[in-house]
Write a protein that holds these residues in place. Sequence first.
Motif, PDB file in Angstrom:
ATOM      1  N   VAL A 160      -5.620  -5.480  -2.872  1.00  0.00           N
ATOM      2  CA  VAL A 160      -4.277  -4.651  -2.179  1.00  0.00           C
ATOM      3  C   VAL A 160      -3.271  -5.618  -2.147  1.00  0.00           C
ATOM      4  O   VAL A 160      -2.096  -5.123  -2.594  1.00  0.00           O
ATOM      5  CB  VAL A 160      -5.074  -4.417  -0.882  1.00  0.00           C
ATOM      6  CG1 VAL A 160      -3.775  -4.060   0.063  1.00  0.00           C
ATOM      7  CG2 VAL A 160      -5.845  -3.208  -0.813  1.00  0.00           C
ATOM      8  N   VAL A 161      -3.596  -6.850  -1.748  1.00  0.00           N
ATOM      9  CA  VAL A 161      -2.351  -7.878  -1.672  1.00  0.00           C
ATOM     10  C   VAL A 161      -1.610  -7.901  -3.093  1.00  0.00           C
ATOM     11  O   VAL A 161      -0.575  -8.022  -3.244  1.00  0.00           O
ATOM     12  CB  VAL A 161      -2.775  -9.108  -1.116  1.00  0.00           C
ATOM     13  CG1 VAL A 161      -1.755 -10.258  -1.064  1.00  0.00           C
ATOM     14  CG2 VAL A 161      -3.289  -9.028   0.189  1.00  0.00           C
ATOM     15  N   ALA A 162      -2.499  -8.084  -4.141  1.00  0.00           N
ATOM     16  CA  ALA A 162      -1.968  -8.365  -5.493  1.00  0.00           C
ATOM     17  C   ALA A 162      -1.079  -7.120  -5.876  1.00  0.00           C
ATOM     18  O   ALA A 162       0.083  -7.459  -6.487  1.00  0.00           O
ATOM     19  CB  ALA A 162      -3.081  -8.645  -6.319  1.00  0.00           C
ATOM     20  N   GLY A 163      -1.684  -5.981  -5.535  1.00  0.00           N
ATOM     21  CA  GLY A 163      -0.799  -4.906  -5.658  1.00  0.00           C
ATOM     22  C   GLY A 163       0.250  -4.546  -5.067  1.00  0.00           C
ATOM     23  O   GLY A 163       1.486  -4.209  -5.728  1.00  0.00           O
ATOM     24  N   ALA A 164       0.303  -5.079  -3.694  1.00  0.00           N
ATOM     25  CA  ALA A 164       1.437  -4.926  -3.102  1.00  0.00           C
ATOM     26  C   ALA A 164       2.583  -6.042  -3.513  1.00  0.00           C
ATOM     27  O   ALA A 164       3.766  -5.582  -3.601  1.00  0.00           O
ATOM     28  CB  ALA A 164       1.081  -5.210  -1.713  1.00  0.00           C
ATOM     29  N   ILE A 165       2.245  -7.092  -4.128  1.00  0.00           N
ATOM     30  CA  ILE A 165       3.233  -8.021  -4.609  1.00  0.00           C
ATOM     31  C   ILE A 165       3.771  -7.700  -5.892  1.00  0.00           C
ATOM     32  O   ILE A 165       4.985  -7.829  -6.052  1.00  0.00           O
ATOM     33  CB  ILE A 165       2.410  -9.568  -4.682  1.00  0.00           C
ATOM     34  CG1 ILE A 165       1.909 -10.069  -3.606  1.00  0.00           C
ATOM     35  CG2 ILE A 165       3.422 -10.481  -5.584  1.00  0.00           C
ATOM     36  CD1 ILE A 165       1.186 -11.223  -3.501  1.00  0.00           C
ATOM     37  N   ALA A 166       3.051  -7.086  -6.645  1.00  0.00           N
ATOM     38  CA  ALA A 166       3.365  -6.635  -8.050  1.00  0.00           C
ATOM     39  C   ALA A 166       4.374  -5.260  -8.024  1.00  0.00           C
ATOM     40  O   ALA A 166       5.410  -5.275  -8.791  1.00  0.00           O
ATOM     41  CB  ALA A 166       2.058  -6.414  -8.998  1.00  0.00           C
ATOM     42  N   ALA A 167       3.881  -4.455  -7.179  1.00  0.00           N
ATOM     43  CA  ALA A 167       4.493  -3.219  -6.952  1.00  0.00           C
ATOM     44  C   ALA A 167       4.869  -2.530  -5.788  1.00  0.00           C
ATOM     45  O   ALA A 167       4.672  -1.393  -5.634  1.00  0.00           O
ATOM     46  CB  ALA A 167       3.861  -2.111  -8.064  1.00  0.00           C
ATOM     47  N   GLY A 168       4.852  -3.104  -4.758  1.00  0.00           N
ATOM     48  CA  GLY A 168       5.046  -2.412  -3.290  1.00  0.00           C
ATOM     49  C   GLY A 168       3.915  -1.874  -2.873  1.00  0.00           C
ATOM     50  O   GLY A 168       2.834  -1.763  -3.096  1.00  0.00           O
ATOM     51  N   VAL A 169       4.322  -0.910  -2.190  1.00  0.00           N
ATOM     52  CA  VAL A 169       3.180   0.064  -1.338  1.00  0.00           C
ATOM     53  C   VAL A 169       2.512   0.799  -2.513  1.00  0.00           C
ATOM     54  O   VAL A 169       1.441   1.096  -2.336  1.00  0.00           O
ATOM     55  CB  VAL A 169       4.112   1.047  -0.489  1.00  0.00           C
ATOM     56  CG1 VAL A 169       3.129   2.210   0.094  1.00  0.00           C
ATOM     57  CG2 VAL A 169       4.820   0.444   0.704  1.00  0.00           C
ATOM     58  N   LEU A 170       3.188   1.369  -3.582  1.00  0.00           N
ATOM     59  CA  LEU A 170       2.582   2.113  -4.641  1.00  0.00           C
ATOM     60  C   LEU A 170       1.465   1.151  -5.135  1.00  0.00           C
ATOM     61  O   LEU A 170       0.553   1.405  -5.524  1.00  0.00           O
ATOM     62  CB  LEU A 170       3.402   2.339  -5.675  1.00  0.00           C
ATOM     63  CG  LEU A 170       3.226   3.206  -6.811  1.00  0.00           C
ATOM     64  CD1 LEU A 170       2.202   4.524  -6.214  1.00  0.00           C
ATOM     65  CD2 LEU A 170       4.078   3.590  -7.683  1.00  0.00           C
ATOM     66  N   GLY A 171       1.777  -0.190  -5.440  1.00  0.00           N
ATOM     67  CA  GLY A 171       0.727  -1.016  -5.946  1.00  0.00           C
ATOM     68  C   GLY A 171      -0.465  -1.258  -5.172  1.00  0.00           C
ATOM     69  O   GLY A 171      -1.556  -1.337  -5.856  1.00  0.00           O
ATOM     70  N   ALA A 172      -0.026  -1.088  -3.686  1.00  0.00           N
ATOM     71  CA  ALA A 172      -1.334  -1.323  -2.766  1.00  0.00           C
ATOM     72  C   ALA A 172      -2.190  -0.177  -2.931  1.00  0.00           C
ATOM     73  O   ALA A 172      -3.268  -0.371  -2.589  1.00  0.00           O
ATOM     74  CB  ALA A 172      -0.558  -1.515  -1.594  1.00  0.00           C
ATOM     75  N   VAL A 173      -1.610   1.014  -3.182  1.00  0.00           N
ATOM     76  CA  VAL A 173      -2.477   2.300  -3.012  1.00  0.00           C
ATOM     77  C   VAL A 173      -3.139   2.268  -4.511  1.00  0.00           C
ATOM     78  O   VAL A 173      -4.434   2.650  -4.500  1.00  0.00           O
ATOM     79  CB  VAL A 173      -1.681   3.460  -3.133  1.00  0.00           C
ATOM     80  CG1 VAL A 173      -2.341   4.813  -3.212  1.00  0.00           C
ATOM     81  CG2 VAL A 173      -0.782   3.366  -1.786  1.00  0.00           C
ATOM     82  N   VAL A 174      -2.419   1.755  -5.611  1.00  0.00           N
ATOM     83  CA  VAL A 174      -3.271   2.118  -6.947  1.00  0.00           C
ATOM     84  C   VAL A 174      -4.089   0.911  -7.147  1.00  0.00           C
ATOM     85  O   VAL A 174      -5.136   1.221  -8.000  1.00  0.00           O
ATOM     86  CB  VAL A 174      -2.059   2.297  -8.065  1.00  0.00           C
ATOM     87  CG1 VAL A 174      -2.643   2.138  -9.440  1.00  0.00           C
ATOM     88  CG2 VAL A 174      -1.255   3.325  -7.868  1.00  0.00           C
ATOM     89  N   ALA A 175      -4.089  -0.130  -6.541  1.00  0.00           N
ATOM     90  CA  ALA A 175      -4.946  -1.321  -6.991  1.00  0.00           C
ATOM     91  C   ALA A 175      -6.281  -1.018  -6.812  1.00  0.00           C
ATOM     92  O   ALA A 175      -7.104  -1.405  -7.802  1.00  0.00           O
ATOM     93  CB  ALA A 175      -4.251  -2.488  -6.101  1.00  0.00           C
ATOM     94  N   VAL A 176      -6.839  -0.916  -5.516  1.00  0.00           N
ATOM     95  CA  VAL A 176      -8.150  -0.634  -5.498  1.00  0.00           C
ATOM     96  C   VAL A 176      -8.817   0.381  -6.647  1.00  0.00           C
ATOM     97  O   VAL A 176     -10.063   0.241  -7.161  1.00  0.00           O
ATOM     98  CB  VAL A 176      -8.824  -0.149  -4.018  1.00  0.00           C
ATOM     99  CG1 VAL A 176     -10.092  -0.042  -3.996  1.00  0.00           C
ATOM    100  CG2 VAL A 176      -8.226  -1.621  -3.049  1.00  0.00           C
ATOM    101  N   PRO A 177      -8.573   1.634  -6.519  1.00  0.00           N
ATOM    102  CA  PRO A 177      -8.954   2.740  -7.662  1.00  0.00           C
ATOM    103  C   PRO A 177      -9.158   2.026  -8.981  1.00  0.00           C
ATOM    104  O   PRO A 177     -10.005   2.241  -9.790  1.00  0.00           O
ATOM    105  CB  PRO A 177      -8.297   3.776  -7.612  1.00  0.00           C
ATOM    106  CG  PRO A 177      -6.804   3.650  -6.902  1.00  0.00           C
ATOM    107  CD  PRO A 177      -7.615   2.553  -5.766  1.00  0.00           C
ATOM    108  N   LEU A 178      -7.961   1.247  -9.351  1.00  0.00           N
ATOM    109  CA  LEU A 178      -7.862   0.664 -10.723  1.00  0.00           C
ATOM    110  C   LEU A 178      -8.941  -0.331 -10.997  1.00  0.00           C
ATOM    111  O   LEU A 178      -9.421  -0.334 -11.976  1.00  0.00           O
ATOM    112  CB  LEU A 178      -6.398   0.056 -10.968  1.00  0.00           C
ATOM    113  CG  LEU A 178      -6.029  -0.622 -12.219  1.00  0.00           C
ATOM    114  CD1 LEU A 178      -6.197   0.324 -13.464  1.00  0.00           C
ATOM    115  CD2 LEU A 178      -4.582  -1.272 -12.289  1.00  0.00           C
ATOM    116  N   VAL A 179      -8.934  -1.421  -9.927  1.00  0.00           N
ATOM    117  CA  VAL A 179     -10.152  -2.186 -10.218  1.00  0.00           C
ATOM    118  C   VAL A 179     -11.478  -1.863 -10.047  1.00  0.00           C
ATOM    119  O   VAL A 179     -12.162  -2.008 -10.979  1.00  0.00           O
ATOM    120  CB  VAL A 179      -9.803  -3.410  -9.098  1.00  0.00           C
ATOM    121  CG1 VAL A 179     -11.292  -4.188  -9.039  1.00  0.00           C
ATOM    122  CG2 VAL A 179      -8.626  -4.028  -9.176  1.00  0.00           C
ATOM    123  N   SER A 180     -11.721  -0.414  -9.269  1.00  0.00           N
ATOM    124  CA  SER A 180     -12.951   0.097  -9.441  1.00  0.00           C
ATOM    125  C   SER A 180     -13.320   0.708 -10.526  1.00  0.00           C
ATOM    126  O   SER A 180     -14.352   0.637 -11.134  1.00  0.00           O
ATOM    127  CB  SER A 180     -12.981   0.932  -8.304  1.00  0.00           C
ATOM    128  OG  SER A 180     -12.521   0.463  -6.919  1.00  0.00           O
TER     129      SER A 180
END
Length: 393
Positions: A357-377
């Motif tokens: 979640v933190v890495a996704g937020a750093i990379a692409a903001g709120v959208l990255g935080a939303v997408v990060a966990v399903p992508l890693v899963s």
Amino acid sequence: MTRRSAGRPGSRPAGARTGAPAGRVAARRARARGRHPGGKPVDKPWVSSVSPLLRTAAEYSWRLLVVGAVVYTVFMVLGRFHEVGVAVFLGLVVAALLRPVAGLLARWMPRALAVACVLVGSIVLALGALAFVGETVAAEWNSLVAEFRVGLDRLQPLLERPPLRLSPHALGDVRDRIGSYLSSHRASLLSTAVSGAGRLVQALTVVALSLFCSVFFIYSGDRQWQWLCSQFPQGARQRISIAGRAAWRTFTGYTRGIVLVAATNAVLVGIALYALGVPLAVPLALLEFFAAFIPLIGSPVALAVAVVVALAAKGPLIAALVVALIVIIGQIEGHLLHPMLMSWAVQLHPMVVALSVVAGAIAAGVLGAVVAVPLVSVVWAVRQALRSPEAGP
């Protein structure tokens, strides 16, 4: 054959000098290939002097550099066309949620009509919820402003006490500064609003494209996947099919699970805030619903907003009860909802979820935080599926 003809160059072995024995020629050829005549590799001083651990690290390092370059290129392309990527992702989310309903309706009507009914009904339901929230905010706006003014007057004596010991005119100074800032930066705020309108048009375009994609994902997603698998070589089709099934199973499980968790949290928050008399209970519950899509971070942030509203409108006691609500809902979500609804779909350690979640937020903001966990899963599920005996060598 005469002695003269036996000594001619044409009768010698290829690459052999005059009078050189055949064994010496074979030894020379073996050393040219980097091996002894018996098959043992030739020792090379510049290789033997390097530590085996360092050689192994170097081999993995250049492979990691290649993989990193490919991943960076993919993300660069996605960043360049992020609207298309977001539209496809939203289309997959809609398909994961509505495809079972469309399949159920397709038993009694044509599939095209079932898809249309499901999509139109979902749009009407979403617009109705937004209209209800807008009417609620409009109806409570005047009373909310009055309650906020009373609440700020109530907070000022508390802020003057220990341990803060703020100035008696601190809140008044803040209000004056906010008013002067708005009056002096009116032009810049207007330009920001205009640019925000442009972003709104862009967001509506992404939503329209996502709905267009979701129509085909729901109607003929299986046929599209079969066509995509057929474009690969025959030997790789089975592994790609297994990876795709695992990815879709994990993605749909995560999507449905997180929607159920978010809906449950929103209902609990809405009921509790309404029982405590906190204004804007329905909008705050809707904020909790959308914030729950960001694991571990979204719900506390949304409930912190509810605490601020309760503190300003109802005082410290109600705000303390809302803080207790945060703790209770966090325990319900962490120990009941997630194990029941999402453990079978997302098998990730909580630390991995937090880092994603933190890495996704750093990379692409709120959208990255939303997408990060399903992508890693999805990536982890594909890896596990390809390592199974069913995937083959």
